[in-house]
Scaffold this active site. Structure first.
Site, PDB file in Angstrom:
ATOM      1  N   GLU A  46     -76.973 -44.643  63.471  1.00 42.50           N
ATOM      2  CA  GLU A  46     -76.309 -43.390  63.088  1.00 42.50           C
ATOM      3  C   GLU A  46     -75.563 -42.739  64.255  1.00 42.50           C
ATOM      4  OE1 GLU A  46     -79.037 -40.766  61.055  1.00 42.50           O
ATOM      5  OE2 GLU A  46     -78.877 -41.946  59.227  1.00 42.50           O
ATOM      6  N   GLU A  73     -80.988 -47.035  54.771  1.00 46.17           N
ATOM      7  CA  GLU A  73     -82.171 -46.168  54.701  1.00 46.17           C
ATOM      8  C   GLU A  73     -82.015 -45.326  53.437  1.00 46.17           C
ATOM      9  OE1 GLU A  73     -82.396 -43.675  58.180  1.00 46.17           O
ATOM     10  OE2 GLU A  73     -82.210 -45.373  59.544  1.00 46.17           O
TER      11      GLU A  73
HETATM   12  C1  GAL Z   1     -82.072 -40.867  59.586  1.00 46.30           C
HETATM   13  C2  GAL Z   1     -82.322 -41.685  60.849  1.00 46.30           C
HETATM   14  C3  GAL Z   1     -83.751 -42.175  60.915  1.00 46.30           C
HETATM   15  C4  GAL Z   1     -84.689 -41.048  60.639  1.00 46.30           C
HETATM   16  C5  GAL Z   1     -84.370 -40.454  59.287  1.00 46.30           C
HETATM   17  C6  GAL Z   1     -85.287 -39.341  58.879  1.00 46.30           C
HETATM   18  O1  GAL Z   1     -80.933 -40.092  59.690  1.00 46.30           O
HETATM   19  O2  GAL Z   1     -81.470 -42.793  60.895  1.00 46.30           O
HETATM   20  O3  GAL Z   1     -83.996 -42.719  62.191  1.00 46.30           O
HETATM   21  O4  GAL Z   1     -84.591 -40.118  61.661  1.00 46.30           O
HETATM   22  O5  GAL Z   1     -83.054 -39.946  59.324  1.00 46.30           O
HETATM   23  O6  GAL Z   1     -85.058 -38.180  59.600  1.00 46.30           O
END
Ligand code: GAL
Length: 686
Positions: free
Chosen positions: A158, A315
């Protein structure tokens, strides 16, 4: 395996539909790591993603690599058929690195040097950091080049998620070189292009040009700011390219992606062209209002697809998430699975959940994963396993298909969005307005999507240009040809008012769009308190109040006036015009696209037979279509709290239940159906 040409219609060249989760072996003890592969295999995982925050584990001291934990994990998961996406770990450089090389730290707009202790603290512009980034990437890729279980890579994690700016000495040195190249080494050219004559900003040398940052009494020059945002995009692209080149050289069969779509990166440019595809992280619960959440998720997903086509969700939230000061809602039974289908319906060719299990320590110890802290499989695990079993059956039918878009909203254009920020005039951004337009057609059940302005308009019936102040005249011939062939282009106020340097054009508005529009703007103004002094226009037989902005239009003789102002000094003058070009129309709307204006425009277009039919008109039922050469899939998703009956204009087979369907369909709350139509089934549906 890069497919040239980024388009919203691009499917991914993946061999199987990816399903799994992020996985953090560095968070678990040996017994847990030993039983995990079977546990996740039983839930249908075929992939895990690892390593993005584990540089300290991979290289505990400078030059001493230890990959044993990951070797063991990759092998154990590989033994049950779960393969690995590995990440370059550059989002969290280890402490030895920031201690020994403090010059790698980023500096924020207030001049604060970022400290070690969270993540994303190193500068992409630092040569020292780039050297270390290449070193760790080289070591990892050489080590895993022959490993059959490693199938692809994610760069970093990210980029620009926490903040995108960098004002470190390294960033300034790179900025000077960026400007020198951009202006052909001529500082006079920079002065002319930016208009530095304003407020005495004339520069004598590139070295003297600051990065636009805090600590100034008032606002910076918008042309200066836009070039800075371009510079940030360029910097992260170059940083990523270092890694991509090394990975490709080590094993050309690997695919490479990056997750996340944050600010000041041109995801429709070289950043994504260097990759095989883009990935996206889907966190629907950041919309706190459950009623607007489905439309919001659909818009975000469509916006991402507009950059480069189908994507992998690297994710997806599967539980409530919390960091300091907040904890999001808890998804109710069926919601996580439903979100996955929304993502798939709108272009995902792979789905990874965040994360495998909730960590018991660290800043995200309440970011709830598939499994709870106590490792007891509960309803989230069972739901994930249901989804896993379904995707094993239907995944192959999804691959190779692209999402149908009949009503398109301009979006995914990084420069237009970035250019808005340094001088908003209190107006919503192009992206904000795109969401308003998208929302209306989404709720009305249309095949709506977003489109980058350079993308193909093939298959699109209506294209909304949402107040793009900056217009590149190179875009116009394709729009003209598409309109002449029957397309309907609806242009919002203020479009064409700026050049690509973020300066106002000298020509009468709408500037370069003038020949397409066939009208000029005589006067414009901001409606600051429309509730106190409303302005209305007469449209589709009714008075429609406007918000935000007005323009008084002067149509050419062969341009029709579709709506007129009826308030105060504007009364009687043109507010919305349209001009025929060949078989199509160009509409120009002299106000901002509010929900009310969009609703009236939709009614007008429908009455003129210019609007395609919606896919489905059952309230709170989302429908999306994906077409491939073999078949067409219709996704029906119930966001309501009651079971609903959905009439079907076609028969087919529900891939999830494997039953034939015709006539109608019943969907439970959070219910999903994926109907495969034979190719004969699609023709009459619009
Ligand atoms: C995403 C990030 C993860 C984790 C998740 C929950 O943006 O890529 O590493 O931090 O949010 O906060």
């Amino acid at each position: 395996m890069i497919i040239p040409g980024l388009t919203h219609l691009r499917p991914l060249p993946l061999k199987e539909f990816l399903y799994g989760s992020a996985y953090y072996p560095e968070h678990w003890d040996a017994p847990t790591r030993t039983t995990d592969p079977e546990l996740f295999h039983a839930a249908g995982w075929n992939v895990i993603r690892m390593g993005e925050f584990a540089w300290d584990r991979l290289e505990p001291t400078e030059g001493r690599f230890d990959f044993s934990l990951f070797d063991e994990t990759i092998a154990r998961f590989g033994a049950v058929g779960i393969r690995t996406i590995f990440c370059t770990p550059t989002a969290t450089p280890p402490r030895w690195l920031t201690l020994r090389y403090p010059e790698v730290l980023r500096v924020d707009a207030q001049g604060v040097v970022q400290k070690h202790g969270s993540r994303q603290h190193a500068s992409h512009f630092s040569d020292v950091f780039r050297t270390h980034s290449r070193r760790i990437t080289r070591a990892l890729s050489a080590h895993y080049a022959g490993n059959p279980h490693v199938i692809g890579w994610q760069t970093d994690n990210e980029f620009h998620c926490h903040f995108s700016e960098d004002h470190s000495p390294a960033a300034h040195a790179a900025w000077v070189e960026f400007l020198r190249a951009r202006f052909g080494g001529e500082i006079a050219q920079l002065n002319r292009t930016w208009g530095t004559a304003f407020w005495g900003q004339t520069y004598d040398a590139f070295e003297h040009v600051p990065t636009p940052r805090g600590g100034q009494p008032t606002h910076p020059n918008p042309a200066h700011s836009l070039d800075y945002y371009r510079f940030l995009s360029h910097g992260v692209t170059v940083f990523q390219r270092d890694q991509v080149e090394i990975l490709r050289a080590a094993n050309p069969a690997w695919w490479i992606t990056h997750n996340g779509c944050f600010s000041h990166i041109d995801f429709a440019g070289d950043f994504t062209r260097d990759l095989d595809f883009l990935s996206y992280d889907s966190y629907p619960l950041f919309d706190f209002d459950w009623r607007t959440r489905p439309a919001n998720q659909a818009f975000n997903t469509d916006y991402v697809r507009a950059y480069s086509g189908n994507f992998v969700v690297m994710e997806q939230q599967c539980g409530p998430g919390g960091q300091n000061q907040y904890l999001l809602d808890t998804p109710e039974p069926g919601e996580m699975r439903k979100w996955a289908y929304v993502n798939i319906a709108r272009g995902a060719d792979g789905m990874l959940l965040f994360r495998e299990r909730t960590c018991r320590f660290g800043a995200e110890e309440y970011w709830i994963g598939v499994l709870d802290h106590d490792n007891v499989p509960r309803r989230r695990y069972r739901e994930a396993a249901q989804l896993g079993a379904e995707l094993q059956r239907i995944g192959a039918a999804i691959l190779g298909t692209a999402v149908t878009v009949r009503i398109a909203v301009a979006g995914a254009h990084f420069e237009t969005q970035s250019a808005h920020l340094p001088l908003t005039l209190g107006l919503p951004s192009p992206r904000n307005v795109a969401e308003t337009v998208h929302n209306y057609f989404y709720r009305a059940g249309h095949a709506v999507g977003c489109l980058h302005p350079t993308d193909t308009l093939a298959g699109v019936s209506v294209f909304f240009l949402t107040h793009f102040a900056m217009i590149d005249s190179a875009w116009l011939p394709a729009w003209q040809a598409w309109v002449e062939a029957g397309g309907v282009l609806v242009i919002g106020a203020r479009s064409g008012s700026k050049d690509m340097n973020n300066n106002v054009v000298a020509t009468t508005l709408p500037g370069a769009l003038r020949p397409l529009v066939g009208a000029s703007v005589e006067e414009y103004g901001h409606q600051n308190r429309p509730e106190l002094r409303p302005l209305a226009l007469r449209f589709t037989g009714a008075a429609v109040t406007t918000e935000t902005w007005y323009e008084q239009l002067l149509p050419d003789t062969d341009t029709e006036t579709v709506a007129r102002w009826e308030s105060r000094h504007l009364a009687g003058s043109a507010a919305i015009t349209r001009r025929r070009h060949g078989k199509g129309w160009v509409y120009y709307v002299g106000t901002y696209f509010s929900p009310l204006i969009i609703e009236r425009l939709a009614a007008h277009l429908a009455s003129e037979n210019l609007l395609p039919a919606p896919l489905c008109t059952v309230p709170r039922v989302e429908v999306s279509e994906r077409r491939g050469s073999e078949h067409t899939l219709r996704f029906y998703i119930n966001h309501g709290e009651q079971a609903v009956g959905v009439p079907l204009a076609h028969s087919g087979q529900d891939l999830i239940t494997e039953q034939p369907v015709s006539g109608s369909l019943t969907l439970e709350p959070n219910g999903v159906a994926v109907i495969r139509l034979g190719h004969s089934g699609q023709a009459n549906d619009f």
